[in-house]
Each structure stands twice: as C-alpha cells, then as structure tokens.
Design an enzyme around this catalytic site. Structure first.
Site, mmCIF file in Angstrom:
data_model
loop_
_atom_site.group_PDB
_atom_site.id
_atom_site.type_symbol
_atom_site.label_atom_id
_atom_site.label_comp_id
_atom_site.label_asym_id
_atom_site.label_seq_id
_atom_site.Cartn_x
_atom_site.Cartn_y
_atom_site.Cartn_z
ATOM 1 C CB CYS A 170 -7.314 -1.255 1.364
ATOM 2 S SG CYS A 170 -5.806 -1.467 2.329
ATOM 3 C CG HIS A 302 -7.573 1.258 5.661
ATOM 4 N ND1 HIS A 302 -7.919 0.242 4.781
ATOM 5 C CD2 HIS A 302 -8.603 2.142 5.615
ATOM 6 C CE1 HIS A 302 -9.101 0.507 4.248
ATOM 7 N NE2 HIS A 302 -9.528 1.662 4.734
ATOM 8 C CG ASP A 323 -12.513 3.294 3.747
ATOM 9 O OD1 ASP A 323 -12.019 2.240 3.306
ATOM 10 O OD2 ASP A 323 -12.445 3.627 4.943
#
Length: 389
Positions: A170, A302, A323
C-alpha cells in the site's frame, strides 16, 4: 538388702524409646537430629535442582515465544528473506494456473511483461485508473443534495495492489498516486527530470535505498537493515518523506498522535486537510479544483491517499480517499458515475469512521533548493515530525 528403689528411665521425646541414662538419651536424640538434618539437606538440594530446571524451561519457553513473535513480525513486515515483488507475483500466478483461473499462455505472457517492466523499472500500468478527479469535478457541479462545497486535488491516477504486492504494497501504491499528480505539474519538472513514467515497486524500493545512502533517516534505514529491494517490507510516512525530500520535493510530516474529538475521533486531522486545500483557494465557488497534490495518509497497518474534502450542508467535513486496496474494477464505476453518487461511498470518510489511535500525513508543498535539501537531510538524522497537540 533390697531398698525397693528402681533404676530411673529417660524417654526419647522423638520416638518414646526409654533410655537408662541422660547421656544415652542425649546420644540417641543427637542421632535423630543428624538424620533429620541430612534428609532436610537432601530435600533442599532436590528443591533447588527442581527450581533450576523449571527456570531453565521457562527461559527456553520465553526465548521460543520471543523468536516466534520476532519471526511473525519479520514476516508481517516483509523482512523474512522470502523474496519480494517478483517472487510473489510469479508464485501467485502459478497458483492461479493451478486453480484454473489463468491459462498457461497468459501466465507466460504476463511473466515476460513483468520481466520487461522490472528491467526498465517502470510500473506495468495494469492496476491504474485515470480520469476519476475530472469525473468528480463534473459530478459535484450538478450535486445539490448534501454537499455545500468541495475541494479536489490536482489530477491523480489510482493504483491498486496486484498479485505481486498484495498484503504489503500500500505505501508504494500511494507513492505512485502522489507521483502521478506531481508528474502532471510543471513546477516539479526539474525535481523529477529522471522520471517520465511511474516507477515499479522494486524501482521505488531502490529509490528509497538511494535516499538512505544520501544520509536520510539513518534510524529508519537501520530498521530495514538498509535494504528494501527484493523484500516485502512495509513502508510508511518516514520513507515517503525521505524519498520525496531526496528528490528535492518540499514536504512535511504531520503527526496526529492522539484523538482530538469524542469517541476516539480526529476532527483536527480533517480541519488540517481543509486548510491545506483551501489555503490558496478561498473563493465562493462550490467546486474548487485545486492545483494541490494529494496527501499521503498513514495509520497502523495501512495507508491511503487523500484526494479531496467535502463540506456538507450540515457543516460536517468528509474526506475523499483513494485506497490501494480497492480494485480498478471498483474504481471504474466512478467513471460511469450515476446521478445519485452511490459509487462515491467507497471514497467518502466522515470523522466518525477515522478512529485509529494515530494518523500521520505527508503533504507536499513546493520545491527545495539544494541547500534546503542538505539541511533537511541533516535534520532527518534526528527525525522529527510536527505533532498536533
């Protein structure tokens, strides 16, 4: 003559044996005591021995648990030498073929494409969706129900995690999103001269290693043993800051280290982001398409990319987030935006849904001179982020 007197007898207080003299009794009792001391000594030795064994066992159990915990963390943060993006992509594609979800010819083609894109250090673009910000601009012009005003980032491409970086990529994907906006802004041409196309994840890993070699964030570098390339290591706000600064891009880390609202919420975070977008854009327009780059947003485990903020009719603030965990199939739905804005749900986050203990953001704000870059490199040796009290 018999006087009738009898010989005096003495009874042992321990075993009731009768003795004919005090001396014999004394010797007899001494024997008892010696025996007792001997057995007590043996018991004590045995107890000590057992205690040593128990301590030893406990220590080895603790060491085993610590090692297990350490290995778990190493695995979780991708530092367990199990290979990186390339190895994971090949392994996952092989799995897809075994399960009948991918044809062997497609596997060979994708493997060849991967080798080529890795050789050039360029992302293959397979997880990229462009044009979302432009679609949002149009949508908000006609939206009359909930939104009073909205500020949007400069154009940003969305990138999502692929078979090669699922579970750990991520941070790199958010960097690609941020970079996609900077590459479209001529103010950053000079800093990004060597970068024309979006770099691949292994290339970004090498770029962060280069920033460390220049002297940025030695503490962070040592946490990763100065090595990211070929690992599945998770990166965070500090690595993004070091990389951007090494490219002479002016940015800051802001640390929202504790909740500032009821029920563990972070209203100060949303207020800061509103100020960031509205600082040079104080007009009365309902939809403000700013030239501001997006913001990197990190919390435990995250990270996401902030691409805008809404002010609702009821004055509540709502973040718009890209995202990397959201697939391009989902993001494509935003391009076919229906009038009711249902697909926007995946982007919107009100203050009540941001309840992590702490957040960090990296916000870009211009270009550094060589002197400023050198000063920031020195400062990063005692790394500090701005903390919001």
């Amino acid at each position: 003559p018999n006087t009738g007197s009898t010989e005096q007898l003495y009874e042992c207080p321990i075993c009731s044996l009768t003795c004919t003299s005090v001396q014999i009794l004394q010797e007899h009792v001494d024997l008892h005591l010696e025996e007792q001391n001997f057995s007590e000594g043996t018991d004590l030795e045995l107890a000590q021995q057992l205690q040593i064994e128990e301590d030893k066992q406990q220590r080895s159990e603790e060491e085993r648990r610590e090692k297990e915990e350490f290995n778990k963390l190493q695995r979780q943060y991708g530092l367990d030498n199990s290979g990186g993006y390339k190895q994971q992509l090949v392994k996952n594609m092989e799995r897809e073929v075994d399960r009948g979800r991918m044809q062997p010819f497609e596997y060979h083609k994708r493997k060849a494409d991967m080798m080529e894109s890795l050789a050039f250090g360029i992302d293959d673009g397979k997880t990229k969706t462009s044009g979302i910000i432009e679609t949002l601009c149009k949508y908000y012009q006609n939206e009359n129900k909930d939104v009073r005003r909205v500020w949007l980032s400069a154009s940003v491409d969305h990138f999502h995690s692929s078979l090669g970086d699922k579970g750990w990529g991520c941070g790199y994907r958010n960097f690609q999103m941020l970079l996609s906006a900077l590459l479209q802004n001529s103010s950053y041409d000079d800093c990004l001269r060597g970068i024309v196309l979006t770099p691949s994840i292994p290339k970004i890993q090498s770029m962060i290693e280069d920033a460390w070699k220049e002297g940025f964030d030695p503490q962070g570098a040592s946490h990763f043993n100065n090595r990211l390339h070929g690992t599945k290591a998770w990166i965070g706000a500090c690595e993004i800051y070091s990389l951007l600064t090494s490219l002479r891009i002016k940015c800051q880390i802001v640390d929202f280290h504790k909740p500032t609202g009821p029920m563990g919420t972070h209203p100060r975070l949303l207020e800061w982001i509103l100020r960031y977008y509205s600082a040079d854009n104080e007009g009365s327009a309902k939809v403000v398409c700013t030239s501001r780059p997006p913001i990197y947003l990190q919390h435990q485990g995250h990270s996401r990319t902030v691409v805008g903020i809404e002010e609702r009719k009821n004055r509540a603030l709502c973040l718009l987030l890209f995202d990397p965990g959201c697939s391009s199939q989902e993001m494509q739905k935003l391009l076919k935006q229906s009038g009711d804005g249902t697909s926007l749900k995946m982007l919107r986050r009100l203050v009540g849904s941001l309840k992590e203990k702490q957040y960090q953001i990296v916000a870009v704000d211009g270009v550094l001179t060589l002197e400023e870059k050198a000063a920031r490199c020195r400062a990063s040796r005692v790394f500090t982020s701005e903390k919001i009290p």
